[in-house]
Design a protein around this motif. Sequence first.
Motif, PDB file in Angstrom:
ATOM      1  N   LYS A   1       8.778   5.699   1.989  1.00  0.00           N
ATOM      2  CA  LYS A   1       8.217   6.677   1.180  1.00  0.00           C
ATOM      3  C   LYS A   1       7.708   7.905   1.830  1.00  0.00           C
ATOM      4  CE  LYS A   1       5.551   7.570  -3.021  1.00  0.00           C
ATOM      5  NZ  LYS A   1       4.652   7.150  -4.154  1.00  0.00           N
ATOM      6  N   GLN A   2       6.948   7.505   3.046  1.00  0.00           N
ATOM      7  CA  GLN A   2       6.331   8.735   3.783  1.00  0.00           C
ATOM      8  C   GLN A   2       7.392   9.738   4.078  1.00  0.00           C
ATOM      9  OE1 GLN A   2       3.899   7.487   6.815  1.00  0.00           O
ATOM     10  NE2 GLN A   2       3.965   9.326   7.896  1.00  0.00           N
ATOM     11  N   ALA A   3       8.400   9.148   4.763  1.00  0.00           N
ATOM     12  CA  ALA A   3       9.371   9.722   5.249  1.00  0.00           C
ATOM     13  C   ALA A   3      10.298  10.618   4.266  1.00  0.00           C
ATOM     14  CB  ALA A   3      10.364   8.999   6.143  1.00  0.00           C
ATOM     15  N   ASP A   4      10.477  10.034   3.120  1.00  0.00           N
ATOM     16  CA  ASP A   4      11.255  10.589   2.153  1.00  0.00           C
ATOM     17  C   ASP A   4      10.350  11.747   1.520  1.00  0.00           C
ATOM     18  OD1 ASP A   4      13.217   8.800   2.198  1.00  0.00           O
ATOM     19  OD2 ASP A   4      12.373   7.668   0.272  1.00  0.00           O
ATOM     20  N   ASN A   5       9.309  11.741   1.704  1.00  0.00           N
ATOM     21  CA  ASN A   5       8.384  12.862   0.924  1.00  0.00           C
ATOM     22  C   ASN A   5       7.862  13.632   2.236  1.00  0.00           C
ATOM     23  OD1 ASN A   5       8.236  12.310  -1.864  1.00  0.00           O
ATOM     24  ND2 ASN A   5       6.820  10.460  -1.395  1.00  0.00           N
ATOM     25  N   ASP A   6       8.289  13.739   3.407  1.00  0.00           N
ATOM     26  CA  ASP A   6       8.351  14.450   4.477  1.00  0.00           C
ATOM     27  C   ASP A   6       6.467  14.802   4.836  1.00  0.00           C
ATOM     28  OD1 ASP A   6       8.943  15.917   7.027  1.00  0.00           O
ATOM     29  OD2 ASP A   6       9.115  17.834   5.639  1.00  0.00           O
TER      30      ASP A   6
ATOM     31  N   VAL B   1      -0.742  11.333   4.056  1.00  0.00           N
ATOM     32  CA  VAL B   1      -0.438  10.046   3.058  1.00  0.00           C
ATOM     33  C   VAL B   1      -2.103   9.335   2.883  1.00  0.00           C
ATOM     34  CG1 VAL B   1       0.441   7.804   2.852  1.00  0.00           C
ATOM     35  CG2 VAL B   1       1.822   9.824   3.697  1.00  0.00           C
ATOM     36  N   ALA B   2      -2.592   9.157   4.114  1.00  0.00           N
ATOM     37  CA  ALA B   2      -3.953   8.662   4.031  1.00  0.00           C
ATOM     38  C   ALA B   2      -4.778   9.395   2.890  1.00  0.00           C
ATOM     39  CB  ALA B   2      -4.394   8.676   5.309  1.00  0.00           C
TER      40      ALA B   2
ATOM     41  N   SER C   1      -9.383  -3.387  -2.042  1.00  0.00           N
ATOM     42  CA  SER C   1      -9.467  -2.289  -2.600  1.00  0.00           C
ATOM     43  C   SER C   1      -8.277  -1.341  -2.037  1.00  0.00           C
ATOM     44  CB  SER C   1     -11.011  -1.733  -2.414  1.00  0.00           C
ATOM     45  OG  SER C   1     -11.315  -1.794  -1.008  1.00  0.00           O
ATOM     46  N   VAL C   2      -8.259  -1.669  -0.770  1.00  0.00           N
ATOM     47  CA  VAL C   2      -7.436  -0.836   0.133  1.00  0.00           C
ATOM     48  C   VAL C   2      -5.853  -1.013  -0.347  1.00  0.00           C
ATOM     49  CG1 VAL C   2      -6.362  -0.325   2.278  1.00  0.00           C
ATOM     50  CG2 VAL C   2      -8.764  -0.498   2.000  1.00  0.00           C
TER      51      VAL C   2
ATOM     52  N   GLU D   1      -0.710   1.345  -5.683  1.00  0.00           N
ATOM     53  CA  GLU D   1      -0.868   2.229  -6.384  1.00  0.00           C
ATOM     54  C   GLU D   1      -0.229   3.745  -6.258  1.00  0.00           C
ATOM     55  OE1 GLU D   1      -4.783   2.691  -8.025  1.00  0.00           O
ATOM     56  OE2 GLU D   1      -4.669   0.958  -9.043  1.00  0.00           O
ATOM     57  N   TRP D   2      -0.540   4.027  -4.758  1.00  0.00           N
ATOM     58  CA  TRP D   2       0.255   5.373  -4.320  1.00  0.00           C
ATOM     59  C   TRP D   2       1.629   5.073  -4.103  1.00  0.00           C
ATOM     60  CZ3 TRP D   2       3.108   5.849   0.297  1.00  0.00           C
ATOM     61  CH2 TRP D   2       3.381   6.940   0.483  1.00  0.00           C
ATOM     62  N   PHE D   3       2.173   3.812  -3.426  1.00  0.00           N
ATOM     63  CA  PHE D   3       3.459   3.621  -3.571  1.00  0.00           C
ATOM     64  C   PHE D   3       4.455   3.537  -4.788  1.00  0.00           C
ATOM     65  CE2 PHE D   3       6.852   0.225  -3.137  1.00  0.00           C
ATOM     66  CZ  PHE D   3       7.727   0.965  -2.121  1.00  0.00           C
ATOM     67  N   ALA D   4       3.735   2.958  -5.709  1.00  0.00           N
ATOM     68  CA  ALA D   4       4.469   2.915  -7.155  1.00  0.00           C
ATOM     69  C   ALA D   4       4.343   4.131  -7.915  1.00  0.00           C
ATOM     70  CB  ALA D   4       3.612   1.768  -7.720  1.00  0.00           C
TER      71      ALA D   4
END
Length: 63
Positions: free
Chosen positions: A15-20, A26-27, A50-51, A57-60
């Motif tokens: 997902k990080q790569a897809d969103n460049d 991301v953090a 919590s992390v 949640e970010w991933f989804a």
Amino acid sequence: MLTITPEQAKAIKRKQADNDLTIEQVAREIGITYITYKKVIKGGLQIKPSVYTKVMEWFAKDY
């Protein structure tokens, strides 16, 4: 403590790569430090609930 599986870590990196996005971007979006995020994308390591919740949640989001 909860564990990010290697499969979850791979999907998060995808997902990080897809969103460049950089690790720092991301953090910041997730609300964790980039050092913690680097641990997350390694997979197989235990992290605080919590992390784990923030990362999932970010991933989804938007998927």
